[in-house]
Design a protein around this motif. Structure first.
Motif, PDB file in Angstrom:
ATOM      1  N   GLY A  62      21.575   9.555   3.403  1.00 13.15           N
ATOM      2  CA  GLY A  62      22.038  10.648   3.929  1.00 13.15           C
ATOM      3  C   GLY A  62      22.800  10.522   5.443  1.00 13.15           C
ATOM      4  O   GLY A  62      23.376  11.392   5.888  1.00 13.15           O
ATOM      5  N   GLN A  63      22.376   9.525   6.138  1.00 17.54           N
ATOM      6  CA  GLN A  63      22.835   9.275   7.389  1.00 17.54           C
ATOM      7  C   GLN A  63      24.255   8.114   7.472  1.00 17.54           C
ATOM      8  O   GLN A  63      24.222   7.328   6.360  1.00 17.54           O
ATOM      9  CB  GLN A  63      21.685   8.345   8.544  1.00 17.54           C
ATOM     10  N   ALA A  64      24.657   7.744   8.558  1.00 15.74           N
ATOM     11  CA  ALA A  64      25.656   6.764   8.661  1.00 15.74           C
ATOM     12  C   ALA A  64      25.580   5.983   9.848  1.00 15.74           C
ATOM     13  O   ALA A  64      25.506   6.683  11.086  1.00 15.74           O
ATOM     14  CB  ALA A  64      27.124   7.570   8.429  1.00 15.74           C
ATOM     15  N   GLY A  82      23.557   6.345   0.247  1.00 15.19           N
ATOM     16  CA  GLY A  82      23.710   7.607  -0.698  1.00 15.19           C
ATOM     17  C   GLY A  82      22.075   7.880  -1.383  1.00 15.19           C
ATOM     18  O   GLY A  82      21.212   6.714  -1.320  1.00 15.19           O
ATOM     19  N   PRO A  83      21.962   9.020  -2.124  1.00 13.95           N
ATOM     20  CA  PRO A  83      20.650   9.046  -2.845  1.00 13.95           C
ATOM     21  C   PRO A  83      20.543   8.286  -4.169  1.00 13.95           C
ATOM     22  O   PRO A  83      21.833   8.286  -4.547  1.00 13.95           O
ATOM     23  CB  PRO A  83      20.456  10.690  -2.879  1.00 13.95           C
ATOM     24  N   VAL A  84      19.528   7.887  -4.889  1.00 21.25           N
ATOM     25  CA  VAL A  84      19.289   7.375  -5.879  1.00 21.25           C
ATOM     26  C   VAL A  84      19.149   8.897  -6.685  1.00 21.25           C
ATOM     27  O   VAL A  84      18.351   9.322  -6.433  1.00 21.25           O
ATOM     28  CB  VAL A  84      18.195   6.554  -6.085  1.00 21.25           C
ATOM     29  N   LEU A  95      21.438  15.459   0.165  1.00 23.77           N
ATOM     30  CA  LEU A  95      21.607  14.016   0.743  1.00 23.77           C
ATOM     31  C   LEU A  95      22.928  13.408   0.406  1.00 23.77           C
ATOM     32  O   LEU A  95      23.731  12.928   1.478  1.00 23.77           O
ATOM     33  CB  LEU A  95      20.805  12.960   0.149  1.00 23.77           C
ATOM     34  N   LEU A  96      23.675  13.510  -0.688  1.00 21.63           N
ATOM     35  CA  LEU A  96      24.857  13.295  -1.012  1.00 21.63           C
ATOM     36  C   LEU A  96      26.130  14.089   0.036  1.00 21.63           C
ATOM     37  O   LEU A  96      26.774  13.284   0.607  1.00 21.63           O
ATOM     38  CB  LEU A  96      25.421  13.482  -2.213  1.00 21.63           C
ATOM     39  N   HIS A 101      29.325  14.362   5.276  1.00 21.71           N
ATOM     40  CA  HIS A 101      29.345  14.819   6.595  1.00 21.71           C
ATOM     41  C   HIS A 101      29.214  13.951   7.776  1.00 21.71           C
ATOM     42  O   HIS A 101      29.954  13.886   8.793  1.00 21.71           O
ATOM     43  CB  HIS A 101      28.307  16.076   6.489  1.00 21.71           C
ATOM     44  N   HIS A 102      28.114  13.327   7.653  1.00 20.08           N
ATOM     45  CA  HIS A 102      27.655  12.333   9.057  1.00 20.08           C
ATOM     46  C   HIS A 102      28.913  11.272   8.762  1.00 20.08           C
ATOM     47  O   HIS A 102      29.364  10.834   9.805  1.00 20.08           O
ATOM     48  CB  HIS A 102      26.356  11.737   8.687  1.00 20.08           C
TER      49      HIS A 102
END
Ligand code: ADP
Length: 173
Positions: A62-64, A82-84, A95-96, A101-102
């Motif tokens: 969820g971060q970048a 991304g989330p599994v 999380l997606l 967003h990030h």
């Protein structure tokens, strides 16, 4: 400022070929490369990308994080994890959302004007495409509605099928 919807474009292409300010990588938490779009980006960017990624110490879901693009036509790569997909009740949608967003926030902070996203989590990570496309379109549109830094966001489908799902999601908004 252009309407947010006119700043979203759906294209069918190999993301590594796009001459945009930044492409987004659907990375894994190690940021040390992998299969799918991640592998393609590392191959096209060259070994300098891996060297810069090693120094970043990974990335949470969820971060970048941002690196240079090296041999890519794109100036920067924004790596997001991304989330599994595990059925949808393990926080996957949130999380997606957070990935988009990030990534967009980081891009805007760095003065990026054109950015291209692959279908994050929709390959090996198994996120259902329609649900993911809906999130992608909604989050990009929401972001652009209060941003005048980013001029164009490309949602890249590696196949026509993926593009069609994006187009449907865009029409429904
Ligand atoms: P994840 O592990 O997040 O699911 P994948 O790389 O397996 O990531 O897949 C994410 C999406 O990226 C899939 O829809 C896949 O078809 C697509 N993809 C793979 N290679 C490329 C590429 N070179 N350019 C654009 N999209 C790609």
């Amino acid at each position: 400022m252009l309407m947010s919807s006119s700043r979203i474009q759906i294209i069918s292409d190999d993301i590594t070929r796009l001459p945009v300010d930044a492409i987004v990588n659907a990375a894994n938490r190690s940021l040390l490369g992998g299969g799918g779009v991640d592998g393609a980006i590392h191959r096209a960017a060259g070994p300098e990308l891996l060297a810069e990624c090693r120094a970043l110490g990974g990335c949470e879901i969820g971060q970048a994080k941002l690196t240079h693009g090296y041999r890519l036509p794109a100036r920067y790569v924004i790596h997001t994890v991304g989330p599994v997909w595990q059925g949808g009740d393990r926080g996957e949608p949130e999380l997606l959302v957070s990935c988009y967003h990030h990534s967009l926030r980081l891009a805007a902070e760095r003065g990026i004007r054109t950015i291209a996203f692959p279908a994050i989590s929709c390959g090996v990570y198994g996120y259902p495409l329609e649900a993911a496309a809906h999130i992608a379109v909604r989050e990009v549109r929401n972001f652009l509605a209060s941003d005048d830094q980013i001029g164009m966001v490309y949602l890249v489908g590696f196949s026509r099928d993926v593009c069609q799902v994006y187009e449907q999601a865009l029409q429904k908004m």
